[in-house]
Structure formats: C-alpha cells, structure tokens
Design a protein around this motif. Structure first.
Motif, short mmCIF file in Angstrom:
data_model
loop_
_atom_site.label_atom_id
_atom_site.label_comp_id
_atom_site.label_asym_id
_atom_site.label_seq_id
_atom_site.Cartn_x
_atom_site.Cartn_y
_atom_site.Cartn_z
N PRO A 71 6.97 2.52 -9.13
CA PRO A 71 5.64 3.05 -8.77
C PRO A 71 4.62 2.68 -9.85
O PRO A 71 4.93 2.77 -11.04
N LYS A 81 14.48 3.42 2.35
CA LYS A 81 13.22 2.70 2.55
C LYS A 81 12.30 2.90 1.35
O LYS A 81 12.17 4.02 0.84
N ASP A 82 11.71 1.85 0.92
CA ASP A 82 10.77 1.95 -0.19
C ASP A 82 9.49 2.63 0.28
O ASP A 82 9.11 2.49 1.45
N PRO A 83 8.81 3.33 -0.64
CA PRO A 83 7.57 4.01 -0.25
C PRO A 83 6.54 3.03 0.30
O PRO A 83 6.46 1.88 -0.14
N VAL A 84 5.77 3.49 1.26
CA VAL A 84 4.73 2.62 1.82
C VAL A 84 3.34 3.10 1.42
O VAL A 84 2.37 2.36 1.51
N ASN A 85 3.27 4.37 0.97
CA ASN A 85 1.95 4.91 0.61
C ASN A 85 1.76 5.03 -0.90
O ASN A 85 0.74 5.50 -1.36
N THR A 86 2.77 4.65 -1.64
CA THR A 86 2.68 4.72 -3.10
C THR A 86 2.56 3.29 -3.63
O THR A 86 3.41 2.44 -3.32
N ASN A 126 14.79 4.34 -5.91
CA ASN A 126 15.52 3.54 -4.91
C ASN A 126 16.32 2.41 -5.54
O ASN A 126 16.07 1.23 -5.28
N PRO A 141 -2.91 1.28 1.30
CA PRO A 141 -1.70 2.09 1.44
C PRO A 141 -1.23 2.07 2.89
O PRO A 141 -2.03 1.98 3.82
#
Lengths: 208, 467
Positions: free
Chosen positions: B441, B176-181, B450, B229
């Motif tokens: 990012p 899963k790709d970051p959701v908060n970055t 990822n 975010p």
C-alpha cells in the motif's frame, strides 16, 4: 709545612708506583690472554680462544671487541660477532677495520642492507678503498643492479687498470647490460693479465 | 622372605616413581624445550637442517621460537616464510617475508614470494603494489603486463521463476489485491542480466572497480493509482529494463587497512501501456503510452582491515529504493582458520534503518557464507539466507537491485575454477530463492499485504581475466 709537603709527595710517588705496577700487571694479563687466544685459534679450538679473551674482557677495549668479533664469527656465532664488531665500531667510529669485520656476520646472516650500508660508509671514509668498491660491486651484481655495479667496477679499474678480478667483473657487468663490445675488450684485457682465467674465457665463449 | 618382599615392593615403588617421573618429563618436555634459551648456532643449524629436509612444521616452530627470543636475520625469516608458504599458510608467511626484506630490501626472491603470498591470500591490491619491486626478468617470467588493468570480467545471469498466470495464481492463493487502496505489486517471471567489470590501478596505490550491467526482466505488475481508485492497472507481462553502473575505490590507509568509497547508479525504465487486459497474449498488440524512469543513487563506504586469520569491515550504504529512505549499516567478518583461502567462513550482520514518510523501522539481517578449496582448480562456496530480506544491498556480491519483492530465503552455491597457466578464472553460480510477492500500500510500504510465495532459480556464469 715542609714536612707535610714531603709526606704528600712521598704518598703520590707511592700511589703512582702502585698504579703503574697494577697497570703493568693488567697489560701483561691482557697480552697473555691475546697470546693464548691466538694459540688456541691456531690449534682450531675457537671456543677456548673466545673464552680466553672473555676472561680479560673489557667492554671499552676496542682490540678485545674487534678480536672477539672475528673469533665468534669464525665459530659461527654471528649474532655475538655482530654485537662485538658493533661495540668496536662505537669505540672507533671513524675506523674502517670494524666495518669490514661487521660485514662478515651481516653477510652470513643475509642482512645485505647492513653490508651495503657498511661498504658505503667505508667508501665515504676512505674514498679510494678498492676492496670496498669491488665487494660492493659484487653485492650489486648479485642483486642484478648492474648499473650500480658498473660504476663501482669502473672506479676500481681507474685505479687498477690491469687487475684481473676488476677487469673480469666489469666485463661481466657490461655483458649483463648488453654492452657486448666493451665486454669483449675487457675480457681480452683480463686474459692479458691471467691468460688461463676461466671467467674471462667463459665470457668470451658466450660472446662468440 | 621378608627381605625379598620388601625388595619387590621397593622395586614396585621405584618403578611406579620412575613411571611417574617419565610421564612427568614427557608431559613437561615441550615446556622445558620451549623455555630453553637458544643460541645462534642452534637456531641457524637446526632451521637450516629442517629446511633442507623439508621439515616445514619444524622450521616454523623453531624459527618462531627463535624470533620470539630476539633472533632477527634475513635467512631465519626467509626459512620461516618459505615453510609457511609451502604449508599454504600464505597470510602467516607475509610478515616473515616483510621482515626478510627489512634486512635485504631489494631481494628479488622475497619480493616474488611475497607477491604470491598476497595473491593467494586474496589481497590483490597489495600484490599489485609489489610489481614495481620485481626485476624485469621476474615480470617477464610471471607474465605481468605493464598496464595498470587488473581484472576484466563478464557475467551473465539467467533467472526463471515458477510463476504462471500471476494474476490468477495470486488471487487464488493470496486473495484479491485491494482495488481502492493505492499501491503496487510486482512478481518476476524471468530475467537476464549481463555485466562487464573492469578493475584498474590509479597512482599505483588506488584500485578502481568499475562495472556496468544491463538487466531485462519480464514481470507482472498490479497498480492502483490514487487518482483512479477502483480501476487497477493490471499488466500481465511487461518487460522492464534496468541499467546500472558502479564505481568503487580501494584506498590503502595503512598496514592491511583500506577505505573503500563508491556508488551505484541505477536507472530503471518501467513501461505504461495504454491498453491493458489480462491473459496470455491479451496485451500483445498494446502500445507503450508512457514510461516511468526511476533513478537511484546508492553511495557506500567501507572500512576494511585484513589480518592473518581474519578480515573485518564495517560498511554504510544509503538508498531510496521504492521511495523508502534506507540507511544500511553492516559488520562483516571473514575467518581464515588456516590463514589461506583453503577454507573461509564469513558472516555479515546488517541493520537497515528504513524511513517511509516519517515512520521508521529497523530490520536486522544475518548472512553467513562458507567457502573451501576442494581441488587445486576448484573452489566451492555456499551462502544461505534464511531471513526475509527487502532492499538489501549485499556488500560482498556488490549487486544493487531495486526490486519490489521480498526474498523469503535463498541458497546460493558458487563454483570458482581458476586457471594458472593462463590468467583466467571461470565461475558458475546457482541460486535458489523463495520469493514473497506482496501488495505494497502506498500509505504504508512497511506493512505489505497479501503474501504470495513463489520460487526462482538463477544461474550465473562468468569469466574474468586476472592480472
């Protein structure tokens, strides 16, 4: 004092005499060399004719260089011929004779820029020289530079209005420049000079 | 008996010596011949006879030897040049035609062959610069138009990947790709790109190469905004438009030496939808609320030197794709082992100096290519790229592509079909690419995460009119 003058005068007379004798012998040798060379050339022995002049070669002799230019050209040694004619030209820079000579090997090697340069120099030195003008006209005609050829052939015609070669070449040049009416007149004039002239007949047939 | 034995052994020695002598002479004979001083008659007669017999290698060998010994005249240079031309060594023939023209500066034959020698050597600008020296009759025969337009071409590329349901596929294989970055990921489903190219001359000497292209591609987009975010923007499928135009100039500086400045301008429109969800057809009724327009200018310069067996060039390109400030330096070599276009091999070495928010990275890239003529009307080219590339401007293909994906490896096959009776050339190209899609990012574009690899296939077709 008087005796010394007499001795000096005597010495001068003797040395001058020796010099004259030596020169006379050298001239005789040179003339003999030329004579033999002509005979060899006449019998078709060009290498012998060349060698006979090389035996008496003097790099400051215009005549020897000029003749060696011709003989080496005749023998197919075009680069040697070119050098001899160039040497002759450097010895007589205003002469047109070596320039005409230089043109032979230059043309044989295809170095047409040299040929054109020499003909232009000849015309500059001898403005009425119709041989140079006619031949330069032929070079330009061969290169399809008809405008330049036309000017030269016209100059020749002004001096020799009834010359067959000049008339027919000017006629052909006019034909190439699509000046058909003038070409026809000139071909007809050429036929007046030489009624059976094939070149003029061919030109008129094309114009019909 | 003794006498006979001695005689036999003497014969043997003699015969051995004779053989050694013969072998020695045989081995040395080219040396002897080569060191032999030629005279004019030998040179002229032998080259003329070989020329008339069609012994082209003989003409070249003897002719070159004569030239090295100082023989310098029109017919000699023309014979060598023509022999090399017939042997299709066009680049080698060029200096001999030039030498011939030094002695006969208006010679139409030398000009015409020099024109073709340049043309068949891939030196179109040099060929075109000779057109004024051709006679009107030659221009008519060669069907050379009077205008200064050299090439008009159209191209179309269609590319399709094996990507399906990108969101699920990526999550399944790459995580899963970051959701908060804050950051972004892209992946391409397919694209269409059409381009139009025009090459023309200015002031007879300067070549202008203009082009315009329009690309439409369907892509997957995953984006996390710093301001929101935890709420990634996921666009399962969205169309992106890119318009590019370029101008490159070729300015001759000297003998086979060129300076090529130019630029590409790229405008990319990325839609932002006011409603997004995931799944096929899920966003079909959504509307575009905004559009991000990216404008990129890519200036480039190249210095290029063409010689008989090799072209060498250095290039510099600058771009700011994906806000990474990139200075790209290139060294380009192309070898022509037969001094023609029958076989050529090129290699490009690139150094990309990338600067993202003050952090610098250097990336090296090596791109080889090989091409060969397999038939009078057929050329094949193969170009493998085995190193991961990102933001690479390929100087040879002249394509600037602002893409947030890395090409893992690529294999390109190209087919050129030139026609001669009509001045047209067709080319077809197939390219396979293994593409790495990453989540980049925003804080560190140098180290994306990822990785998800998928495949793409591209087919390009084009036709161009060549003067």
């Amino acid at each position: 004092m008087g005796k010394i003058k007499i001795i000096l005068a005597g010495f001068l007379v003797i040395t001058s005499g020796i010099q004259l004798l030596a020169q006379s012998a050298a001239y005789e040798k040179t003339i003999e060399g030329f004579q033999n060379s002509y005979l060899s050339e006449a019998t078709g022995d060009l290498s012998q004719a060349i060698q006979q002049l090389k035996d008496i070669y003097d790099e400051d002799s215009y005549e020897i260089n000029l003749r060696l230019g011709w003989l080496t050209y005749s023998a197919g040694q075009f680069t040697d011929s070119y050098s001899y004619y160039n040497r002759a030209l450097s010895l007589r820079p205003f002469a047109i004779e070596p320039r005409f000579g230089l043109i032979y090997p230059a043309a044989a090697m295809g170095n047409w820029d040299v040929v054109i340069k020499q003909y232009n120099q000849i015309i500059e030195t001898a403005p009425g020289n119709t041989i140079a003008m006619h031949r330069l006209g032929l070079v330009y005609y061969g290169r399809k530079e008809y405008d330049k050829a036309e000017k030269l052939f016209e100059k020749v015609i002004n001096l020799y209005p009834f010359d067959y070669d000049a008339l027919s070449m000017l006629a052909w040049t006019k034909y190439q420049l699509k000046k058909y009416r003038e070409a026809k007149v000139l071909f007809n004039k050429a036929l007046m000079n030489t009624p059976g002239g094939q070149s003029a007949i061919d030109g008129l047939e094309l114009l019909e | 008996m003794k006498v006979i034995t001695q005689h036999i052994s003497a014969c043997k020695i003699f015969s051995t010596k004779m053989w050694l002598f013969v072998i020695y002479i045989f081995l040395l004979s080219p040396e002897i011949l080569f060191s032999q001083e030629l005279n004019f008659i030998q040179v002229d007669t032998s080259t003329y006879n070989m020329y008339m017999r069609g012994d082209w290698s003989g003409v070249v060998e003897t002719g070159k030897k004569a030239v090295n010994q100082g023989f310098d005249y029109y017919y000699l240079h023309m014979r060598i040049a023509y022999a090399l031309f017939v042997e299709e060594k066009y680049r080698q023939a060029i200096p001999y035609y030039k030498n011939a023209l030094k002695h006969n500066s208006k010679d139409p034959t030398a000009f015409e062959y020099l024109y073709y020698a340049y043309k068949y050597s891939g030196m179109q600008l040099d060929a075109t610069r000779l057109i004024d020296d051709l006679t009107p009759e030659q221009k008519n025969r060669l069907k050379i138009p009077k205008h200064g337009i050299l090439t008009v071409g159209i191209n179309h590329t269609y590319g399709r990947s094996n990507l399906k349901n990108a969101y699920e596929s990526i999550m399944e294989k790459a995580g899963k790709d970051p959701v908060n970055t804050a950051g972004v990921r892209k992946a391409t489903y397919f694209l269409n790109n059409s381009s139009l190219q025009l090459k023309h001359l200015l002031f007879k000497n300067i070549l202008f190469d203009h082009g315009i292209s329009y690309m439409k591609k369907l892509e997957y987009s995953y984006f996390v905004d710093n301001d929101y975010p935890g709420y990634p923007y996921i666009s399962a499928e969205q169309y992106l438009d890119q318009i590019e135009h370029w101008t490159q100039v070729k300015i001759p500086l000297g003998k086979g030496f060129y300076f090529n400045p130019g630029f590409h301008r790229i405008i990319t429109d990325i839609p932002i939808f006011n409603y997004n969800s995931y799944g096929r057809n899920a966003g079909s009724d959504r509307t575009v609320s905004d559009e991000i327009r990216l404008k990129n200018l890519l200036p480039l310069i190249t210095f290029e030197k063409k010689s008989t067996y090799m072209d060498a060039a250095v290039s510099y390109v600058h771009h700011n794709f994906n806000t990474i400030n990139t200075n790209q330096f290139g060294l380009h070599l192309t070898l022509y082992p037969f001094s023609n276009l029958n076989l050529y091999a090129s290699s490009d070495l690139y150094l990309q100096n990338k600067d993202y928010r003050g952090e610098k990275r250097n990336t090296w890239m090596f791109v080889p290519e090989i091409g060969a003529k397999v038939h009078k009307n057929l050329w094949l080219e193969f170009k493998p790229i085995l190193m991961e590339q990102f933001g690479l401007y390929d100087v040879r293909s002249n394509i600037a592509y602002n893409n947030l994906e890395k090409v893992d490896r690529a294999y390109t096959f190209k087919v050129h079909i030139p026609f001669y009776k009509i001045p047209l050339s067709i080319h077809l190209q197939y390219s396979f690419q293994s593409v790495n899609s990453y989540f980049f990012p925003e804080s560190n574009m140098h180290d994306p995460v990822n990785k998800y690899t998928y495949r793409s296939n591209f087919i390009t077709g084009g036709i161009k009119w060549v003067k």
